[in-house]
Design a protein around this motif. Structure first.
Motif, PDB file in Angstrom:
ATOM      1  N   GLU A  70      -0.756   5.787  -3.101  1.00 43.72           N
ATOM      2  CA  GLU A  70      -0.512   4.449  -2.565  1.00 43.72           C
ATOM      3  C   GLU A  70      -1.348   4.298  -1.308  1.00 43.72           C
ATOM      4  OE1 GLU A  70       3.432   4.905   0.049  1.00 43.72           O
ATOM      5  OE2 GLU A  70       3.658   5.742  -1.970  1.00 43.72           O
ATOM      6  N   ARG A  71      -1.461   3.106  -0.799  1.00 45.47           N
ATOM      7  CA  ARG A  71      -2.201   2.928   0.448  1.00 45.47           C
ATOM      8  C   ARG A  71      -1.314   3.305   1.626  1.00 45.47           C
ATOM      9  NH1 ARG A  71      -3.710  -0.440   4.701  1.00 45.47           N
ATOM     10  NH2 ARG A  71      -5.911  -0.123   5.251  1.00 45.47           N
ATOM     11  N   ALA A 122      -1.534   3.193   5.545  1.00 47.55           N
ATOM     12  CA  ALA A 122      -2.410   2.476   6.469  1.00 47.55           C
ATOM     13  C   ALA A 122      -2.846   3.294   7.673  1.00 47.55           C
ATOM     14  CB  ALA A 122      -1.725   1.189   6.936  1.00 47.55           C
ATOM     15  N   GLU A 162      -7.551   4.354   3.960  1.00 48.01           N
ATOM     16  CA  GLU A 162      -8.463   3.928   2.914  1.00 48.01           C
ATOM     17  C   GLU A 162      -7.714   3.106   1.863  1.00 48.01           C
ATOM     18  OE1 GLU A 162     -10.785   7.175   1.410  1.00 48.01           O
ATOM     19  OE2 GLU A 162     -11.080   8.049   3.391  1.00 48.01           O
ATOM     20  N   GLY A 163      -8.444   2.623   0.876  1.00 49.86           N
ATOM     21  CA  GLY A 163      -7.836   1.756  -0.131  1.00 49.86           C
ATOM     22  C   GLY A 163      -6.733   2.433  -0.911  1.00 49.86           C
ATOM     23  N   SER A 164      -6.904   3.714  -1.206  1.00 54.87           N
ATOM     24  CA  SER A 164      -5.899   4.482  -1.931  1.00 54.87           C
ATOM     25  C   SER A 164      -5.720   5.831  -1.243  1.00 54.87           C
ATOM     26  CB  SER A 164      -6.335   4.697  -3.392  1.00 54.87           C
ATOM     27  OG  SER A 164      -5.409   5.516  -4.071  1.00 54.87           O
ATOM     28  N   SER A 165      -4.484   6.143  -0.887  1.00 52.27           N
ATOM     29  CA  SER A 165      -4.178   7.408  -0.221  1.00 52.27           C
ATOM     30  C   SER A 165      -3.350   8.279  -1.152  1.00 52.27           C
ATOM     31  CB  SER A 165      -3.397   7.159   1.079  1.00 52.27           C
ATOM     32  OG  SER A 165      -4.037   6.183   1.873  1.00 52.27           O
ATOM     33  N   ARG A 223      -6.819  10.672   2.851  1.00 55.48           N
ATOM     34  CA  ARG A 223      -7.434   9.333   2.795  1.00 55.48           C
ATOM     35  C   ARG A 223      -6.577   8.286   3.502  1.00 55.48           C
ATOM     36  NH1 ARG A 223      -8.055  10.881  -2.795  1.00 55.48           N
ATOM     37  NH2 ARG A 223      -6.669   9.174  -3.397  1.00 55.48           N
TER      38      ARG A 223
END
Length: 406
Positions: A61-62, A64, A39-42, A36
Motif C-alpha cells: 500500500e502507499r 506516505a 513512493e507510489g507503492s510501499s 519505498r
C-alpha cells in the motif's frame, strides 16, 4: 527493571528496519522492513517470531512518510499481541550513523541531542536526516518512553589522534570537522567481543582485526577491546573496495575528473559512491554472481575479485603492523560470513604472519561463531555472524536499566 522489551529502529531515507527483542533472554519477538516510503507503492514485510507456525506477512500500500510507516509497524506488532503501548516495552533504540566526537556511547535523546545530530548532517547528509525523522516519529508515538540513540561512529572514538587525523591544515580540518570517524561501529563492537569469547578470553586480553564485508565494507584494528584504527573515514567512502563505493583513491582523481572530464561535484560524488567498487569494475556487486562469472571464465569479474582481495590483504597487513600482535582475524557481514572463496583468498600467502585457513572448516556454512583456521595456525581465523540489532538493544537496555537503578 520490570519492562524487558526493546524495539530497535533503523530508519533510512525511504525505509525502516525494525526488531523487537525481549532482553531477559535476548530473544527476538518480531522483525520487519518497510520499503519505498513516500513512493507510489510501499511494502511492509512483518515476521512474528513467537508462537507456532508464525509466517511472514506482507502489506502492499502507499505509506506516505515515516510517521505512517511506524503506525503500520505498530499495527502489525499489535496483531501479534506485541503493541507499542505495552507496559513491557522499556525503550526504543535507534541506529544513528554519525555521532561525531561528542557522542561516544549510547545516549538518551533530548532536544539538545537532536540538535547536535542535526548539526552533524553536513558530514552524514544521506543518513542523519533519516535517523532524526525516525526518532521524532517514535517520540510522537510514545512520548513517555526513553528513546536511545546508538551511534555507528561511537566505537571508533577511541582511535588515537595519529589514526584519526588527516594530514591537512589543522585549523581548516577543525573548522569543518574533517577527520576520520569510522562507521559500522556497532558491528565491530559486537564482533570483536564475540571473537574474544570464541577464543575463551576477555576482550581486554585480545587483539583482533575485524573485516565487516557487506555491500558496504570496513576493517578495524581492535586492541584490548578498543578500536585503534578503522578503514572508513570522514564518510563511509574511504577504505576497502565495496559493492558500489570505490574505497581508497587518490584525492586528485576528483580534480582530474572535474578538469579533464568536465564532471561536476555531484556527478563525481555519485560516481565514487554509487557507480564504483565492484559494480564499477564488472557491473555486479553481488559476490555470488561475481564468483559464478569467474567460474565461467569472465575476465572482468576475475579482475574485480582480484582488486577486492588485494585491498583486503593490504588492510590485514597494515592492521597487523598497527597492533603488533594479532590473536584473530575475523570475517563478518554478508560476504564475510558466506563467501568462503573471499576468506580463503584474503588469507592466502600470509602464512609467514601465522595466518591460514582450513579448507574443510572454511567450507562449512553455519550461523554460529566458528574458527576456520587449522590448529597449528599461530593466529586464529574466525567467522562471527554480526548482530547490530542485538548490539543496539543491549546498549539501549543497559542504559535505561542503569538510569532506573540510579
Amino acid at each position: 527493571m520490570t519492562a524487558s522489551r526493546v524495539l530497535v529502529l533503523n530508519s533510512g531515507s525511504s525505509s525502516v528496519k525494525y526488531q523487537l527483542l525481549d532482553m531477559r533472554d535476548r530473544s527476538r519477538l518480531a522483525m520487519g522492513l518497510v520499503e519505498r516510503i513516500g513512493e507510489g507503492s510501499s511494502r511492509l514485510t512483518h515476521t512474528p517470531l513467537t508462537g507456532s507456525g508464525a509466517e511472514p506477512r506482507e502489506r502492499e500500500e502507499r505509506i506516505a512518510d515515516h510517521a505512517a510507516a511506524l503506525k503500520a509497524v505498530a499495527e502489525e506488532l499489535s496483531a501479534d499481541g506485541l503493541g507499542l503501548d505495552s507496559p513491557e516495552l522499556a525503550a526504543i533504540g535507534h541506529r544513528v550513523v554519525h555521532g561525531g566526537l561528542k557522542f561516544t556511547e549510547p545516549t538518551v535523546v533530548t532536544d539538545e541531542v537532536l540538535k547536535e545530530i542535526q548539526r552533524l548532517v553536513p558530514v552524514a547528509p544521506l543518513h542523519n536526516p533519516a535517523n532524526i525523522t525516525g526518532i521524532r516519529t517514535a517520540q510522537a508515538l510514545r512520548p513517555d518512553l526513553p528513546q536511545v540513540a546508538v551511534f555507528d561512529t561511537a566505537f571508533h572514538t577511541t582511535m588515537p589522534e595519529s589514526a584519526a587525523r588527516y594530514a591537512i591544515d589543522v585549523a581548516t580540518a577543525d573548522r569543518h570537522r574533517v577527520r576520520r570517524y569510522g562507521f559500522h561501529g556497532t558491528s565491530h563492537a559486537f564482533v570483536s567481543r564475540a571473537a574474544a569469547k570464541l577464543l575463551g578470553k576477555a576482550p581486554e586480553d585480545v587483539n583482533v582485526i575485524v573485516l565487516h564485508l557487506g555491500n558496504g565494507a570496513s576493517a578495524s584494528a581492535v586492541r584490548g577491546g578498543r578500536c585503534v584504527d578503522t578503514s572508513m573515514g570522514l564518510t563511509p567512502l574511504e577504505g576497502l573496495v565495496m559493492g558500489t563505493r570505490a574505497g581508497d583513491a587518490d584525492p586528485a582523481v576528483i580534480f582530474h575528473l572535474a578538469r579533464v572530464g568536465d564532471m561536476g561535484i555531484d556527478e563525481i560524488d555519485d560516481l565514487l559512491n554509487k557507480k564504483s567498487g565492484l559494480v564499477g569494475l564488472c557491473g555486479d556487486n553481488d559476490m555470488r554472481e561475481i564468483r559464478r562469472r569467474i567460474d565461467a571464465g569472465d575476465e572482468a569479474a576475475s579482475l574485480a575479485f582480484d582488486i577486492y582481495i588485494h585491498r583486503l590483504k593490504k588492510y590485514i597487513g597494515a592492521y597487523y603492523a598497527v597492533l603488533g600482535r594479532v590473536d584473530a582475524v575475523v570475517f563478518t557481514a554478508g560476504v564475510g560470513e558466506n563467501a568462503a572463496s573471499v576468506r580463503e583468498a584474503a588469507v592466502a600467502g600470509l602464512e609467514e604472519l601465522g595466518l591460514a585457513v582450513d579448507g574443510a572448516l572454511n567450507s562449512v556454512r553455519s550461523d554460529e561463531p566458528r574458527l576456520i583456521s587449522p590448529e597449528y595456525a599461530r593466529v586464529a581465523v574466525a567467522v562471527v555472524p554480526t548482530d547490530e540489532e542485538l548490539e543496539i538493544a543491549n546498549q539501549t537496555y543497559a542504559l535505561v536499566s542503569d538510569a532506573e537503578k540510579a
